[in-house]
Design a protein around this motif. Structure first.
Motif, PDB file in Angstrom:
ATOM      1  N   ARG A 168      -4.552  -0.400  -5.163  1.00  0.00           N
ATOM      2  CA  ARG A 168      -3.964   0.950  -5.220  1.00  0.00           C
ATOM      3  C   ARG A 168      -3.476   1.379  -3.842  1.00  0.00           C
ATOM      4  O   ARG A 168      -2.394   1.953  -3.708  1.00  0.00           O
ATOM      5  N   ARG A 169      -4.281   1.121  -2.819  1.00  0.00           N
ATOM      6  CA  ARG A 169      -3.864   1.463  -1.455  1.00  0.00           C
ATOM      7  C   ARG A 169      -2.585   0.706  -1.098  1.00  0.00           C
ATOM      8  O   ARG A 169      -1.670   1.255  -0.481  1.00  0.00           O
ATOM      9  N   TYR A 210      -2.375   5.774   4.040  1.00  0.00           N
ATOM     10  CA  TYR A 210      -2.669   4.675   3.122  1.00  0.00           C
ATOM     11  C   TYR A 210      -2.761   3.343   3.844  1.00  0.00           C
ATOM     12  O   TYR A 210      -3.557   2.474   3.471  1.00  0.00           O
ATOM     13  N   ASP A 211      -1.943   3.148   4.872  1.00  0.00           N
ATOM     14  CA  ASP A 211      -1.987   1.900   5.625  1.00  0.00           C
ATOM     15  C   ASP A 211      -3.336   1.732   6.301  1.00  0.00           C
ATOM     16  O   ASP A 211      -3.937   0.648   6.246  1.00  0.00           O
ATOM     17  N   ASP A 215       8.484   7.311   4.147  1.00  0.00           N
ATOM     18  CA  ASP A 215       7.597   8.479   4.235  1.00  0.00           C
ATOM     19  C   ASP A 215       6.451   8.162   5.187  1.00  0.00           C
ATOM     20  O   ASP A 215       5.414   7.641   4.790  1.00  0.00           O
ATOM     21  N   LEU A 216       6.637   8.501   6.448  1.00  0.00           N
ATOM     22  CA  LEU A 216       5.685   8.107   7.479  1.00  0.00           C
ATOM     23  C   LEU A 216       4.328   8.782   7.290  1.00  0.00           C
ATOM     24  O   LEU A 216       3.280   8.162   7.509  1.00  0.00           O
ATOM     25  N   ASN A 217       4.318  10.058   6.911  1.00  0.00           N
ATOM     26  CA  ASN A 217       3.052  10.778   6.745  1.00  0.00           C
ATOM     27  C   ASN A 217       2.159  10.108   5.714  1.00  0.00           C
ATOM     28  O   ASN A 217       0.960   9.919   5.931  1.00  0.00           O
ATOM     29  N   ILE A 218       2.730   9.756   4.579  1.00  0.00           N
ATOM     30  CA  ILE A 218       1.962   9.099   3.520  1.00  0.00           C
ATOM     31  C   ILE A 218       1.582   7.683   3.941  1.00  0.00           C
ATOM     32  O   ILE A 218       0.453   7.230   3.728  1.00  0.00           O
ATOM     33  N   LEU A 219       2.516   6.982   4.572  1.00  0.00           N
ATOM     34  CA  LEU A 219       2.270   5.588   4.942  1.00  0.00           C
ATOM     35  C   LEU A 219       1.086   5.441   5.876  1.00  0.00           C
ATOM     36  O   LEU A 219       0.233   4.574   5.662  1.00  0.00           O
TER      37      LEU A 219
END
Length: 233
Positions: free
Chosen positions: A128-129, A148-149, A141-145
């Motif tokens: 999922r991650r 999660y990264d 989308d840097l904020n989301i990446l």
């Protein structure tokens, strides 16, 4: 400076009942780390314990402890007379971190792929991650990446069963992002700069294919070092 938390639980430091000093220390450290990763606290920016304490409406002691924690993680520099400042990583620092990361990762992920079937339940969460991180990278989308990264690599690295290695790799990844964020914020061509091979790595681990995992990781390291060379130019 904002007191929101871009990558945390969404609850910033506060003085509500039941909040201990150690909790405040952790919340403040998390919030400031998020500020750095969001690019709102930029490399070289200086501040004092008093400024942060006033910003969050808390006492100086947990703030000082939080800043010392972030200094130990290599994210801040401490100056006895001027307070603290966000550490400025150079391109050479970043290259060294990528090389250090690759020396460890290439070994431990061969071990993880050998145990792929045994890690089945844990890999569901990692999958999922990976999907969220890959989607964020492809869309720029840097904020989301970033969120999660970091979670993806931390959970996947933990499958090696050695918390010391997992913690070390997490620290390196955090520092790599702190270096990269100022260069990435505001760019219009982010998808050309962001790696999105998380899902390919999980596929290799699930299949128990050490050679495929090694190839993905090598491609990732090459991508990172190529990006560093582009920055030099």
């Amino acid at each position: 400076m904002s007191n929101g938390s871009a990558y945390g639980s969404g609850t910033g430091p506060g003085t509500g009942s039941g909040v201990t000093r150690s909790t405040l220390r952790r919340q403040i450290a998390d919030a400031l780390r998020d500020e750095i990763l969001a690019g709102r606290l930029r490399p070289g920016e200086e501040f004092t314990v008093k400024q942060i304490a006033e910003q969050y409406g808390v006492s100086a002691t947990p703030v000082r402890e939080a800043l010392v924690d972030l200094t130990a993680q290599g994210l801040l520099d401490s100056d006895q007379h001027r307070g603290f400042r966000v550490h400025e990583f150079s391109v050479e620092d970043y290259t060294g971190m990528v090389e250090a990361r690759s020396l460890i990762v290439n070994g431990i992920f061969r071990k993880i792929t050998e145990l792929g079937a045994a890690h089945g339940p844990a890999l569901v969460s990692v999958r999922r991650r990976a999907e969220e991180a890959s989607r964020a990278a492809r869309s720029g989308d840097l904020n989301i990446l970033i969120g999660y990264d970091l979670r993806f690599w931390r959970e996947l690295g933990a499958l090696a069963g050695n918390p010391y290695i997992s913690d070390f790799l997490h620290r390196l990844r955090m520092q790599c992002w702190v270096f990269a964020v100022p260069y990435l914020r505001g760019r219009s061509d982010l998808t050309d700069w962001l790696w999105s091979g998380h899902g390919d790595l999980v596929d290799a681990v699930i299949a128990g294919d050490g050679d495929a995992a090694f190839a993905v990781i090598c491609a990732y390291n090459t991508h990172s070092l190529t990006w560093a060379e582009r920055l030099k130019r």
